[in-house]
Design a protein around this motif. Structure first.
Motif, mmCIF file in Angstrom:
data_model
loop_
_atom_site.group_PDB
_atom_site.id
_atom_site.type_symbol
_atom_site.label_atom_id
_atom_site.label_comp_id
_atom_site.label_asym_id
_atom_site.label_seq_id
_atom_site.Cartn_x
_atom_site.Cartn_y
_atom_site.Cartn_z
ATOM 1 N N LEU A 109 -49.996 22.589 -40.887
ATOM 2 C CA LEU A 109 -50.643 22.050 -39.687
ATOM 3 C C LEU A 109 -50.240 22.840 -38.446
ATOM 4 C CD1 LEU A 109 -50.464 18.151 -40.065
ATOM 5 C CD2 LEU A 109 -52.417 19.659 -40.446
ATOM 6 N N GLY A 110 -48.970 23.217 -38.372
ATOM 7 C CA GLY A 110 -48.474 23.967 -37.220
ATOM 8 C C GLY A 110 -49.071 25.362 -37.098
ATOM 9 N N HIS A 111 -49.561 25.897 -38.200
ATOM 10 C CA HIS A 111 -50.192 27.218 -38.181
ATOM 11 C C HIS A 111 -51.718 27.128 -38.150
ATOM 12 C CE1 HIS A 111 -46.173 28.462 -39.536
ATOM 13 N NE2 HIS A 111 -46.472 29.581 -38.907
ATOM 14 N N SER A 112 -52.247 25.920 -38.065
ATOM 15 C CA SER A 112 -53.699 25.714 -38.073
ATOM 16 C C SER A 112 -54.223 25.547 -36.657
ATOM 17 C CB SER A 112 -54.049 24.458 -38.879
ATOM 18 O OG SER A 112 -53.624 24.590 -40.211
ATOM 19 N N GLN A 113 -55.430 26.028 -36.436
ATOM 20 C CA GLN A 113 -56.081 25.805 -35.159
ATOM 21 C C GLN A 113 -56.899 24.519 -35.195
ATOM 22 O OE1 GLN A 113 -58.288 29.418 -34.374
ATOM 23 N NE2 GLN A 113 -56.636 30.181 -33.086
ATOM 24 N N PHE A 114 -57.529 24.244 -36.321
ATOM 25 C CA PHE A 114 -58.366 23.056 -36.482
ATOM 26 C C PHE A 114 -57.992 22.361 -37.773
ATOM 27 C CE2 PHE A 114 -60.792 26.139 -34.060
ATOM 28 C CZ PHE A 114 -61.193 25.389 -32.976
ATOM 29 N N VAL A 115 -58.083 21.022 -37.765
ATOM 30 C CA VAL A 115 -57.801 20.230 -38.965
ATOM 31 C C VAL A 115 -58.892 19.182 -39.109
ATOM 32 C CG1 VAL A 115 -56.220 18.568 -40.024
ATOM 33 C CG2 VAL A 115 -55.305 20.580 -38.856
ATOM 34 N N LEU A 116 -59.539 19.160 -40.272
ATOM 35 C CA LEU A 116 -60.524 18.121 -40.547
ATOM 36 C C LEU A 116 -59.810 16.786 -40.679
ATOM 37 C CD1 LEU A 116 -62.797 19.875 -43.195
ATOM 38 C CD2 LEU A 116 -63.271 19.517 -40.768
ATOM 39 N N CYS A 117 -60.310 15.790 -39.971
ATOM 40 C CA CYS A 117 -59.707 14.458 -39.968
ATOM 41 C C CYS A 117 -60.771 13.418 -40.333
ATOM 42 C CB CYS A 117 -59.097 14.141 -38.610
ATOM 43 S SG CYS A 117 -57.851 15.329 -38.092
ATOM 44 N N PRO A 118 -61.179 13.405 -41.613
ATOM 45 C CA PRO A 118 -62.211 12.435 -41.996
ATOM 46 C C PRO A 118 -61.683 11.013 -41.847
ATOM 47 C CG PRO A 118 -61.273 13.475 -43.941
ATOM 48 C CD PRO A 118 -60.694 14.173 -42.733
ATOM 49 N N SER A 119 -62.596 10.093 -41.684
ATOM 50 C CA SER A 119 -62.202 8.692 -41.564
ATOM 51 C C SER A 119 -61.407 8.277 -42.797
ATOM 52 C CB SER A 119 -63.442 7.814 -41.425
ATOM 53 O OG SER A 119 -64.164 8.179 -40.277
ATOM 54 N N TYR B 188 -60.034 3.185 -42.118
ATOM 55 C CA TYR B 188 -60.727 2.778 -40.893
ATOM 56 C C TYR B 188 -61.401 4.022 -40.331
ATOM 57 C CZ TYR B 188 -57.534 -1.081 -41.572
ATOM 58 O OH TYR B 188 -56.844 -2.123 -42.125
ATOM 59 N N VAL B 189 -62.052 3.922 -39.196
ATOM 60 C CA VAL B 189 -62.685 5.100 -38.598
ATOM 61 C C VAL B 189 -61.624 6.141 -38.246
ATOM 62 C CG1 VAL B 189 -64.008 5.934 -36.628
ATOM 63 C CG2 VAL B 189 -64.657 3.801 -37.725
ATOM 64 N N TRP B 190 -60.459 5.694 -37.775
ATOM 65 C CA TRP B 190 -59.391 6.626 -37.400
ATOM 66 C C TRP B 190 -58.561 6.980 -38.636
ATOM 67 C CZ3 TRP B 190 -54.278 5.388 -38.112
ATOM 68 C CH2 TRP B 190 -54.002 4.052 -38.376
ATOM 69 N N SER B 191 -57.846 8.074 -38.529
ATOM 70 C CA SER B 191 -56.989 8.545 -39.612
ATOM 71 C C SER B 191 -55.667 9.015 -39.021
ATOM 72 C CB SER B 191 -57.678 9.711 -40.333
ATOM 73 O OG SER B 191 -56.781 10.403 -41.163
ATOM 74 N N TYR B 192 -54.583 8.740 -39.711
ATOM 75 C CA TYR B 192 -53.272 9.216 -39.249
ATOM 76 C C TYR B 192 -53.249 10.734 -39.163
ATOM 77 C CZ TYR B 192 -52.553 9.854 -44.250
ATOM 78 O OH TYR B 192 -52.696 10.233 -45.553
ATOM 79 N N ARG B 193 -54.113 11.402 -39.934
ATOM 80 C CA ARG B 193 -54.174 12.866 -39.906
ATOM 81 C C ARG B 193 -54.527 13.377 -38.504
ATOM 82 N NH1 ARG B 193 -57.134 12.980 -43.678
ATOM 83 N NH2 ARG B 193 -55.552 13.046 -45.278
ATOM 84 N N PHE B 194 -55.307 12.607 -37.757
ATOM 85 C CA PHE B 194 -55.666 12.972 -36.385
ATOM 86 C C PHE B 194 -54.396 13.183 -35.560
ATOM 87 C CE2 PHE B 194 -56.460 11.931 -31.983
ATOM 88 C CZ PHE B 194 -57.696 12.495 -31.699
ATOM 89 N N PHE B 195 -53.475 12.247 -35.655
ATOM 90 C CA PHE B 195 -52.252 12.309 -34.853
ATOM 91 C C PHE B 195 -51.286 13.365 -35.387
ATOM 92 C CE2 PHE B 195 -54.096 8.082 -34.607
ATOM 93 C CZ PHE B 195 -54.403 8.067 -33.254
ATOM 94 N N GLU B 196 -51.234 13.535 -36.703
ATOM 95 C CA GLU B 196 -50.402 14.596 -37.269
ATOM 96 C C GLU B 196 -50.886 15.959 -36.776
ATOM 97 O OE1 GLU B 196 -49.280 12.434 -41.512
ATOM 98 O OE2 GLU B 196 -51.023 13.752 -41.407
ATOM 99 N N ALA C 144 -52.711 21.451 -33.629
ATOM 100 C CA ALA C 144 -54.042 21.754 -34.153
ATOM 101 C C ALA C 144 -55.068 20.832 -33.506
ATOM 102 C CB ALA C 144 -54.062 21.574 -35.669
ATOM 103 N N MET C 145 -56.293 21.294 -33.403
ATOM 104 C CA MET C 145 -57.367 20.497 -32.831
ATOM 105 C C MET C 145 -57.982 19.637 -33.934
ATOM 106 S SD MET C 145 -59.003 19.626 -30.167
ATOM 107 C CE MET C 145 -58.041 20.758 -29.182
ATOM 108 N N PRO C 146 -57.924 18.313 -33.782
ATOM 109 C CA PRO C 146 -58.545 17.439 -34.781
ATOM 110 C C PRO C 146 -60.073 17.554 -34.739
ATOM 111 C CG PRO C 146 -56.990 16.229 -33.386
ATOM 112 C CD PRO C 146 -57.211 17.564 -32.751
ATOM 113 N N ILE C 147 -60.684 17.554 -35.909
ATOM 114 C CA ILE C 147 -62.141 17.497 -36.037
ATOM 115 C C ILE C 147 -62.458 16.190 -36.756
ATOM 116 C CG2 ILE C 147 -64.210 18.565 -36.986
ATOM 117 C CD1 ILE C 147 -62.798 21.253 -36.825
#
Length: 126
Positions: free
Chosen positions: A33-43, A46-54, A60-63
């Motif tokens: 994650l630290g070396h990524s620019q973008f990370v897919l954060c599918p629901s 719920y609609v939100w995902s803990y991956r968004f915050f990670e 990284a920019m959450p998508i």
């Protein structure tokens, strides 16, 4: 863990899920994650995902799939944004990191107070 590296795109799959402590201390995951620019954060559930915050905490920019109130104030991209228009910006990453620190982490003093209160109540109930 299974990965597919196409040069500019790395798809990484893990069967570790969210069970503690397997994912919580997965150094390879957070390094990726630290070396990524973008990370897919599918629901998730719920609609939100803990991956968004990670992703946000790692720079990284959450998508995301769908917007929800939990994401308000964060900067992110959606899965409907044209790929050619995706741009990682340092100020967006720093904004998200600061927002995460404020909203989803516990200040050390408050954490210590909570732990002390739990220990005190545990001693009383023993």
């Amino acid at each position: 863990v299974v990965s597919l590296d196409t040069g500019k795109l790395l798809l990484w799959f893990s069967s570790r899920g969210r069970h503690f402590p397997g994912k919580s201390w997965d150094e390879d995951y957070y390094e990726l994650l630290g070396h990524s620019q973008f990370v897919l954060c599918p629901s998730g559930d719920y609609v939100w995902s803990y991956r968004f915050f990670e992703a946000a905490l790692c720079g990284a920019m959450p998508i995301i799939e769908k917007d929800c109130p939990v994401f308000r104030g964060f900067r992110y991209r959606t899965m409907n944004d044209p790929v050619r228009e995706l741009e990682w910006r340092r100020d967006d990453a720093e904004h998200n990191y600061a927002r995460c620190l404020k909203l989803v982490t516990v200040p050390p003093g408050q954490l210590n107070d909570e732990i002390a209160a739990l220990m005190t109540s545990r001693r009383r109930s023993s």
